[in-house]
Scaffold this motif. Structure first.
Motif, PDB file in Angstrom:
ATOM      1  N   VAL A   1      46.092 102.097 -18.088  1.00  0.00           N
ATOM      2  CA  VAL A   1      45.086 101.969 -16.747  1.00  0.00           C
ATOM      3  C   VAL A   1      45.548 100.738 -16.053  1.00  0.00           C
ATOM      4  CG1 VAL A   1      42.947 101.839 -15.750  1.00  0.00           C
ATOM      5  CG2 VAL A   1      43.406 103.397 -17.839  1.00  0.00           C
ATOM      6  N   GLN A   2      45.612 100.687 -14.662  1.00  0.00           N
ATOM      7  CA  GLN A   2      46.061  99.357 -14.049  1.00  0.00           C
ATOM      8  C   GLN A   2      45.103  99.393 -13.059  1.00  0.00           C
ATOM      9  OE1 GLN A   2      50.053 100.120 -12.403  1.00  0.00           O
ATOM     10  NE2 GLN A   2      50.642  98.192 -13.621  1.00  0.00           N
ATOM     11  N   GLY A   3      44.294  98.461 -12.901  1.00  0.00           N
ATOM     12  CA  GLY A   3      43.196  98.100 -11.892  1.00  0.00           C
ATOM     13  C   GLY A   3      43.288  96.799 -11.190  1.00  0.00           C
ATOM     14  N   ALA A   4      43.439  96.792  -9.777  1.00  0.00           N
ATOM     15  CA  ALA A   4      43.902  95.579  -9.193  1.00  0.00           C
ATOM     16  C   ALA A   4      43.118  95.620  -7.678  1.00  0.00           C
ATOM     17  CB  ALA A   4      45.200  95.379  -8.965  1.00  0.00           C
ATOM     18  N   GLY A   5      42.754  94.408  -7.284  1.00  0.00           N
ATOM     19  CA  GLY A   5      41.867  94.097  -6.132  1.00  0.00           C
ATOM     20  C   GLY A   5      43.075  94.592  -4.855  1.00  0.00           C
ATOM     21  N   PHE A   6      44.409  94.557  -5.218  1.00  0.00           N
ATOM     22  CA  PHE A   6      45.306  94.618  -3.942  1.00  0.00           C
ATOM     23  C   PHE A   6      46.329  95.748  -4.312  1.00  0.00           C
ATOM     24  CE2 PHE A   6      49.180  93.718  -1.475  1.00  0.00           C
ATOM     25  CZ  PHE A   6      48.606  93.753  -0.192  1.00  0.00           C
ATOM     26  N   THR A   7      47.178  95.389  -5.457  1.00  0.00           N
ATOM     27  CA  THR A   7      48.211  96.425  -5.592  1.00  0.00           C
ATOM     28  C   THR A   7      48.465  96.555  -7.075  1.00  0.00           C
ATOM     29  OG1 THR A   7      50.247  97.255  -4.822  1.00  0.00           O
ATOM     30  CG2 THR A   7      50.202  95.011  -5.397  1.00  0.00           C
ATOM     31  N   ASN A   8      49.005  97.770  -7.451  1.00  0.00           N
ATOM     32  CA  ASN A   8      49.607  97.841  -8.862  1.00  0.00           C
ATOM     33  C   ASN A   8      50.969  98.469  -8.729  1.00  0.00           C
ATOM     34  OD1 ASN A   8      46.925  97.710 -10.419  1.00  0.00           O
ATOM     35  ND2 ASN A   8      46.221  99.318  -9.402  1.00  0.00           N
ATOM     36  N   ILE A   9      51.738  97.841  -9.442  1.00  0.00           N
ATOM     37  CA  ILE A   9      53.069  98.375  -9.745  1.00  0.00           C
ATOM     38  C   ILE A   9      53.544  99.016 -11.039  1.00  0.00           C
ATOM     39  CG2 ILE A   9      55.649  97.696  -9.236  1.00  0.00           C
ATOM     40  CD1 ILE A   9      54.720  95.724  -7.382  1.00  0.00           C
ATOM     41  N   ALA A  10      54.088 100.282 -11.447  1.00  0.00           N
ATOM     42  CA  ALA A  10      54.463 100.577 -12.755  1.00  0.00           C
ATOM     43  C   ALA A  10      55.856 100.903 -12.759  1.00  0.00           C
ATOM     44  CB  ALA A  10      53.475 101.721 -12.907  1.00  0.00           C
ATOM     45  N   GLY A  11      56.547 100.655 -13.796  1.00  0.00           N
ATOM     46  CA  GLY A  11      57.771 101.120 -13.534  1.00  0.00           C
ATOM     47  C   GLY A  11      58.275 102.632 -14.036  1.00  0.00           C
ATOM     48  N   LYS A  12      59.473 102.918 -14.543  1.00  0.00           N
ATOM     49  CA  LYS A  12      60.064 104.236 -14.545  1.00  0.00           C
ATOM     50  C   LYS A  12      59.279 104.934 -15.622  1.00  0.00           C
ATOM     51  CE  LYS A  12      64.307 102.040 -14.005  1.00  0.00           C
ATOM     52  NZ  LYS A  12      65.591 101.792 -14.550  1.00  0.00           N
ATOM     53  N   ASN A  13      59.246 106.170 -15.203  1.00  0.00           N
ATOM     54  CA  ASN A  13      58.600 107.185 -16.425  1.00  0.00           C
ATOM     55  C   ASN A  13      57.123 106.904 -16.829  1.00  0.00           C
ATOM     56  OD1 ASN A  13      60.853 108.750 -15.718  1.00  0.00           O
ATOM     57  ND2 ASN A  13      61.907 107.734 -17.474  1.00  0.00           N
ATOM     58  N   SER A  14      56.400 106.639 -16.051  1.00  0.00           N
ATOM     59  CA  SER A  14      55.026 105.871 -16.513  1.00  0.00           C
ATOM     60  C   SER A  14      54.164 106.986 -16.316  1.00  0.00           C
ATOM     61  CB  SER A  14      54.422 104.926 -15.629  1.00  0.00           C
ATOM     62  OG  SER A  14      55.269 103.809 -15.718  1.00  0.00           O
ATOM     63  N   ASN A  15      53.172 107.147 -17.308  1.00  0.00           N
ATOM     64  CA  ASN A  15      51.707 107.961 -17.634  1.00  0.00           C
ATOM     65  C   ASN A  15      50.735 107.107 -17.292  1.00  0.00           C
ATOM     66  OD1 ASN A  15      53.060 110.248 -18.104  1.00  0.00           O
ATOM     67  ND2 ASN A  15      53.381 109.407 -20.406  1.00  0.00           N
ATOM     68  N   THR A  16      50.111 107.245 -15.993  1.00  0.00           N
ATOM     69  CA  THR A  16      49.033 105.790 -16.003  1.00  0.00           C
ATOM     70  C   THR A  16      47.978 106.298 -14.886  1.00  0.00           C
ATOM     71  OG1 THR A  16      48.904 103.433 -15.036  1.00  0.00           O
ATOM     72  CG2 THR A  16      50.689 104.755 -13.891  1.00  0.00           C
ATOM     73  N   ILE A  17      46.954 105.539 -14.781  1.00  0.00           N
ATOM     74  CA  ILE A  17      45.988 105.859 -13.916  1.00  0.00           C
ATOM     75  C   ILE A  17      45.981 104.281 -13.242  1.00  0.00           C
ATOM     76  CG2 ILE A  17      43.385 105.872 -13.455  1.00  0.00           C
ATOM     77  CD1 ILE A  17      43.263 107.540 -16.095  1.00  0.00           C
ATOM     78  N   GLN A  18      46.034 104.530 -11.994  1.00  0.00           N
ATOM     79  CA  GLN A  18      46.232 103.083 -10.837  1.00  0.00           C
ATOM     80  C   GLN A  18      45.147 103.360  -9.876  1.00  0.00           C
ATOM     81  OE1 GLN A  18      49.992 103.846  -9.512  1.00  0.00           O
ATOM     82  NE2 GLN A  18      50.740 101.912 -10.543  1.00  0.00           N
ATOM     83  N   LEU A  19      44.116 102.110 -10.130  1.00  0.00           N
ATOM     84  CA  LEU A  19      43.032 102.070  -8.821  1.00  0.00           C
ATOM     85  C   LEU A  19      43.321 100.600  -8.255  1.00  0.00           C
ATOM     86  CD1 LEU A  19      40.714 102.843 -11.707  1.00  0.00           C
ATOM     87  CD2 LEU A  19      41.279 104.315 -10.105  1.00  0.00           C
ATOM     88  N   ALA A  20      43.569 100.747  -7.099  1.00  0.00           N
ATOM     89  CA  ALA A  20      43.794  99.596  -6.209  1.00  0.00           C
ATOM     90  C   ALA A  20      43.096  99.329  -4.784  1.00  0.00           C
ATOM     91  CB  ALA A  20      45.288  99.224  -5.988  1.00  0.00           C
TER      92      ALA A  20
END
Length: 184
Positions: free
Chosen positions: A118-137
């Motif tokens: 999981v990535q949670g940020a007030g402004f932005t999230n960046i994930a690299g190649k072939n990611s399995n993620t939940i992003q909240l921004a």
């Protein structure tokens, strides 16, 4: 164990870059080869190699090698290798290789390698190649390669190639090919 006032001004002196310790306590800043259990710094913690289990600094943590555990900083965490666990910072978290776990920052999270978790940020999230993620921004999320997961952002979501999951934004969602939903 090490106690330091500044890098090279402490119990390990000039040997700090070649010494791995169990515990490190740093008044303003500390420098070690690595830490095996926990490190605390009022301002800055720096490690040439790996850190395990817990690291906290009032301003910044910098680690050159692999890290496992929890890392907390008032401003920023920077890891030049891979990370497993949780990173929490008032401003930014950066991992230059693969990440597995949770990143939380007031402004930006970036993982240049594969991100799983999981990535949670007030402004932005960046994930690299072939990611399995939940992003909240608050503003935008980006995955640089193929991805599976969920992206929720106030403005935009971007997945570089194939995306499997859902993208929800206030304005725009983009991807190469999607298997899932887009709401924007």
């Amino acid at each position: 164990m090490q106690f330091s006032i500044l890098p090279s001004i402490g119990t390990n002196g000039l040997l700090n870059t070649s010494t791995t310790v169990d515990y490190s306590f740093n008044l303003l800043g500390g420098l070690n080869a690595g830490v095996r259990k926990a490190e605390f710094g009022a301002f800055l913690n720096m490690n040439i190699d790996s850190v395990k289990y817990f690291q906290a600094a009032g301003f910044m943590n910098i680690v050159g090698g692999h890290q496992e555990g929890i890392q907390c900083a008032g401003f920023s965490n920077i890891n030049n290798a891979s990370f497993e666990g949780a990173q929490l910072a008032g401003f930014s978290n950066t991992v230059r290789k693969d990440f597995k776990g949770l990143q939380g920052a007031g402004f930006i999270n970036s993982t240049l390698g594969k991100h799983e978790g999981v990535q949670g940020a007030g402004f932005t999230n960046i994930a690299g190649k072939n990611s399995n993620t939940i992003q909240l921004a608050g503003f935008s999320n980006q995955v640089l390669g193929n991805s599976k997961g969920l992206q929720i952002a106030g403005f935009s979501n971007t997945a570089g190639n194939n995306y499997e999951g859902s993208q929800i934004s206030g304005f725009i969602n983009t991807t190469g090919k999607i298997k899932g939903n887009q709401v924007g």
